[in-house]
Design an enzyme around this catalytic site. Structure first.
Site, short mmCIF file in Angstrom:
data_model
loop_
_atom_site.label_atom_id
_atom_site.label_comp_id
_atom_site.label_asym_id
_atom_site.label_seq_id
_atom_site.Cartn_x
_atom_site.Cartn_y
_atom_site.Cartn_z
N HIS A 194 -1.55 -12.13 1.05
CA HIS A 194 -2.47 -11.22 0.36
C HIS A 194 -3.30 -11.95 -0.69
O HIS A 194 -4.45 -11.59 -0.95
CB HIS A 194 -1.68 -10.08 -0.29
CG HIS A 194 -2.42 -8.79 -0.34
ND1 HIS A 194 -1.80 -7.56 -0.35
CD2 HIS A 194 -3.74 -8.51 -0.37
CE1 HIS A 194 -2.70 -6.61 -0.40
NE2 HIS A 194 -3.89 -7.15 -0.41
N TYR A 240 0.85 -1.19 0.00
CA TYR A 240 0.00 0.00 0.00
C TYR A 240 0.88 1.25 0.00
O TYR A 240 1.68 1.47 0.92
CB TYR A 240 -0.91 0.04 1.23
CG TYR A 240 -2.00 -1.01 1.26
CD1 TYR A 240 -2.32 -1.76 0.14
CD2 TYR A 240 -2.74 -1.24 2.42
CE1 TYR A 240 -3.33 -2.72 0.17
CE2 TYR A 240 -3.75 -2.20 2.45
CZ TYR A 240 -4.03 -2.93 1.33
OH TYR A 240 -5.03 -3.89 1.36
N GLN A 283 -16.20 11.03 5.63
CA GLN A 283 -16.57 9.71 5.14
C GLN A 283 -16.36 8.66 6.21
O GLN A 283 -17.17 7.74 6.37
CB GLN A 283 -15.76 9.36 3.89
CG GLN A 283 -16.17 10.07 2.64
CD GLN A 283 -15.33 9.64 1.43
OE1 GLN A 283 -14.24 9.08 1.59
NE2 GLN A 283 -15.84 9.91 0.24
N ARG A 310 -11.70 8.41 2.38
CA ARG A 310 -10.78 9.44 1.89
C ARG A 310 -10.73 10.63 2.83
O ARG A 310 -9.73 11.33 2.90
CB ARG A 310 -11.22 9.91 0.50
CG ARG A 310 -11.05 8.89 -0.61
CD ARG A 310 -11.39 9.54 -1.96
NE ARG A 310 -11.16 8.64 -3.07
CZ ARG A 310 -12.07 7.78 -3.53
NH1 ARG A 310 -13.26 7.72 -2.95
NH2 ARG A 310 -11.79 6.99 -4.54
N ASN A 358 -19.11 6.07 7.85
CA ASN A 358 -18.96 4.61 7.85
C ASN A 358 -18.97 4.04 9.27
O ASN A 358 -19.62 3.01 9.53
CB ASN A 358 -17.67 4.21 7.14
CG ASN A 358 -17.75 4.42 5.64
OD1 ASN A 358 -18.83 4.52 5.06
ND2 ASN A 358 -16.60 4.51 4.99
N GLU A 382 -16.42 9.07 9.47
CA GLU A 382 -17.47 9.21 10.47
C GLU A 382 -18.75 8.53 10.01
O GLU A 382 -19.42 7.83 10.79
CB GLU A 382 -17.74 10.70 10.73
CG GLU A 382 -16.67 11.39 11.55
CD GLU A 382 -16.98 12.86 11.75
OE1 GLU A 382 -18.17 13.24 11.61
OE2 GLU A 382 -16.06 13.64 12.04
N GLY A 422 -18.86 -2.71 -1.94
CA GLY A 422 -18.86 -3.07 -3.35
C GLY A 422 -18.21 -2.03 -4.23
O GLY A 422 -18.79 -1.60 -5.24
N SER A 464 -6.00 -13.70 2.83
CA SER A 464 -6.87 -12.80 2.09
C SER A 464 -7.12 -13.39 0.71
O SER A 464 -6.23 -14.05 0.15
CB SER A 464 -6.24 -11.42 1.97
OG SER A 464 -7.04 -10.55 1.21
N GLN A 491 -9.76 -12.96 5.22
CA GLN A 491 -10.14 -11.64 4.72
C GLN A 491 -10.64 -11.78 3.28
O GLN A 491 -9.91 -11.57 2.32
CB GLN A 491 -8.95 -10.68 4.78
CG GLN A 491 -9.32 -9.24 4.54
CD GLN A 491 -8.13 -8.30 4.66
OE1 GLN A 491 -7.69 -7.75 3.67
NE2 GLN A 491 -7.60 -8.13 5.86
#
Length: 336
Positions: free
Chosen positions: A136, A68, A305, A301, A309, A307, A226, A166, A194
């Protein structure tokens, strides 16, 4: 909108590990991510603000990966953790994707690659261990026995506490096979999974989720919205709105912008209205109510957002509402 001060994330059991995890985990895949124009989607300053906001809401489980942001995500998390009590946080990272051009051994789960990369990621995170280390993706080039022996060595070395897998597509038999090998040898098995799972991506509702429940494996879904489809930003009539870069992908359109999925969204909107919540919050609440799901992984981001979620944890769906959402689309779904 619910303020962070009104959110107090609860702890839930992380499968059979014996440890507790926040009911919503924080995913950092956008930290340091470059857009096609070369801009950084979330820089270090904003990354730290997001981590602050998550911690303020009672969040304690941070999910990352060594790819990442080219490693920046781990480095920024490490800098943030340096001023905090490391033991209060559960840190998970992942290893798999190629990191050096022209070097096939820098990809996958061969012992050479895993041993090299665990030390590098621990250095970036500024910690002696990660609580959960995921592969991963599954590496069919590495024998399952070789993989589990290598991963067990990391646990014995104290560099990793628990092992996770994952996946993009369900692979219940591979996890079961690897765990059988590990247990027969007295090695550490996979205890955390995951997978991708949300209202329209339902492929794990076959043997994968059943296997996880039977073996008491934690299930921490990624892409719970999604790829943004379940936020309500897409319109049945207009199709791609241009609000999201991912919407420009025909692959995304073919997988998500379908009549069947918009039918699911109609039911999602109806339930969201009933509980006075956004579609995103309602979709997350549904996932949190699913039998066998430990804790979804959410990202954002902006702090606004995030908060929104995290406020999904304050929404209580009735059994009837959960059933309506579940039945709005039958699984398993093949997805992307």
């Amino acid at each position: 909108m619910t303020d962070l001060a009104d959110i107090d994330l609860e702890f839930v059991q992380l499968g059979g590990t014996g440890i507790q995890t926040s009911e919503l985990q924080f995913g950092t895949w956008r930290f340091g991510k470059e857009t096609e124009e070369g801009n950084v989607e979330i820089g270090e300053k904003r990354a730290h603000k997001l981590l602050d906001a998550y911690a303020e809401a009672g969040g304690r489980y941070i999910d990352t990966a060594d790819v990442y942001g080219g490693g920046e995500s781990e480095r920024w998390i490490g800098d943030w953790l340096a001023d905090r009590d490391r033991e209060r946080y559960t840190i998970a990272s992942k290893i798999f994707w190629q990191i050096r051009d022209g070097d096939p051994n820098s990809r996958g789960t061969n012992r050479k690659n895993i041993r090299h990369r665990i030390d590098a990621l621990l250095d970036r995170l500024g910690t002696d261990y990660v609580d959960v280390l995921y592969i991963h993706r599954w590496d069919d080039q590495t024998d399952a026995r070789e993989l589990m022996k290598t991963l067990n060595g990391l646990v014995e070395d104290g560099k990793v506490h628990y092992l996770g897998a994952s996946t993009l597509r369900p692979n219940a038999w591979k996890v079961a096979q690897a765990n059988e090998i590990a247990r027969n040898e007295g090695w550490e098995p996979f205890t955390v999974l995951q997978p991708r799972y949300n209202l329209v991506d339902r492929e794990i509702e076959g043997d994968y989720l059943e296997m996880a429940r039977h073996e008491d494996l934690a299930v921490c879904p990624w892409s719970p919205l999604g790829q943004g489809f379940l936020t309500g930003k897409y319109d049945r009539e207009d199709g791609l709105t241009g609000e999201s870069r991912v919407a420009e992908s025909s692959r995304f359109a073919d997988a998500y912008l379908t009549e069947e999925n918009f039918d699911v969204h109609d039911e999602l909107d109806a339930v969201a209205d009933e509980v006075d919540a956004s579609p995103a919050q309602t979709a997350l609440a549904w996932l949190m109510h699913r039998d066998g799901v430990s804790a979804p992984i959410v990202g954002a981001r902006t702090t606004e957002q995030l908060e929104e979620n995290l406020a999904a944890a304050t929404i209580d769906l009735s059994e009837e509402q959960v059933d309506r959402l579940t039945e709005s689309k039958g699984g398993p779904y093949t997805g992307l």
